[in-house]
Design an enzyme around this catalytic site. Sequence first.
Site, PDB file in Angstrom:
ATOM      1  N   GLY A  25       0.808  -1.211   0.000  1.00 17.89           N
ATOM      2  CA  GLY A  25       0.000   0.000   0.000  1.00 17.89           C
ATOM      3  C   GLY A  25       0.840   1.260   0.000  1.00 17.89           C
ATOM      4  O   GLY A  25       1.783   1.387   0.790  1.00 17.89           O
ATOM      5  N   GLU A 186     -18.530  17.587   3.485  1.00 16.71           N
ATOM      6  CA  GLU A 186     -17.686  18.294   2.523  1.00 16.71           C
ATOM      7  C   GLU A 186     -18.218  18.147   1.102  1.00 16.71           C
ATOM      8  O   GLU A 186     -18.250  19.107   0.330  1.00 16.71           O
ATOM      9  CB  GLU A 186     -16.249  17.781   2.633  1.00 16.71           C
ATOM     10  CG  GLU A 186     -15.569  18.225   3.923  1.00 16.71           C
ATOM     11  CD  GLU A 186     -14.243  17.539   4.184  1.00 16.71           C
ATOM     12  OE1 GLU A 186     -13.525  17.997   5.102  1.00 16.71           O
ATOM     13  OE2 GLU A 186     -13.929  16.561   3.490  1.00 16.71           O
TER      14      GLU A 186
END
Length: 439
Positions: A25, A186
Amino acid sequence: MPVVPAAVNDMSDRDRDRDHVVVIGAGFGGLATAKRLAHADVDVTIVDRRNYHTFHPLLYQVATAGLNSADIAYAVRGIFHKQANVSFRQASVTGVDWQRRTLELDHPDQPSLDFDHLVVAAGAAANYFGIPGAADHAFPLYALTDAVTLRNHILGRFEAADADPSLIDDGALTFVVVGGGPTGVEVAGALSELFHKVLSKDFRMLDVAKARVVLIEMADVVLPPFSPASQRHARERLRTMGVDVRTGEAVTSVAPTRVTLRSGEELPAHTLVWAAGVQASPLASALDVPVTKGGRIAVGRDLCIEGHRHAYAIGDVAAIPDGKGGVLPMLAPVASQSGRHAADEIIRSMHGQRSRRFHYLDKGTMATIGRRAAVAELPLHIRLSGTPAWVSWLGLHLLTLIGFRNRASVFVNWAWNYLTWDRGPRIILGPDRGPGAMP
């Protein structure tokens, strides 16, 4: 003698007497681990299916045409081109042989990767909680491709409604956002500003005032992790922006052009943005390790995976104990700090030193709602809202972006948006083939 990795990309100059650390990752945690090992006597290979790091907190701005894709992405090789002990492998991990310490990859030319130490930083994925139709028709926002797909779809709905205004009554300009946490708030605020301040000028023959943003939150408040004062400020601000805020409500099914709520109401809507929850990456269940609720890998206080002293799990994929009987939240600061701790643990283990507990330092949380509207909750019980919180949010995100070019580009875009009420890339990059696409 350390295990020698087989046929590692860009590792021809590797010292084969050194331990090999593999990091799965290239998110906040993975990068933090690799950077922390810059001066360690190890070689590091980062494995990720994408060749770039994504700054996830600003994905919603790409989706709402505030920023370009390249503004929030940076090539992994570019990040580490000056760190000689780091290489990169673009591939997906499909499994692990713990006895041989070998990762199984989907890469056809290089099917395996050996390791001495493993750090699992695979991140998270959307959790649809088994809601019928959500996985097929909702738009998640957890990858850069998700953001571009959503932007294409949003602009495509406006183009379709401009060509055939009757689609407005069918829900072409109704945008449902599921989840009243920071991401949902948001997204909802950014959509409202995009519609009423920007697209209303682009689509002069279209009644853009009919565009709706509906925010659905199962709890009784928005921003559940925040204080009541911040919750009230966010809700009031969203309402003044024209967002239909519905708390104590939930989605029970999703169709391409319809959203059914727990109350029984059916909303005509061609777009549902999923910000309701995440779960650990599916990789966690493929590694044959203990997992907890939500599929997160069980780790000790030192972040070591149960039963594997040479392997660690960090960030969103790990159920990191918070010392109070729970686990730490899926946040970028948790990932970064746990990544640095895992690197330190690897160094300590190589020197025969005892492991140490991971201690998370909570530096506060923030959420932006719109122009000069945000909430911030910082240590020492400091609470900010409105313009001060908004400026703090802007500054923090500029500082934590990777790369001077990215910071400069984002700053210029934000300044231009603020001065002109204009947005950046309002372009449809390809045919809208995402969930809910109309023929």
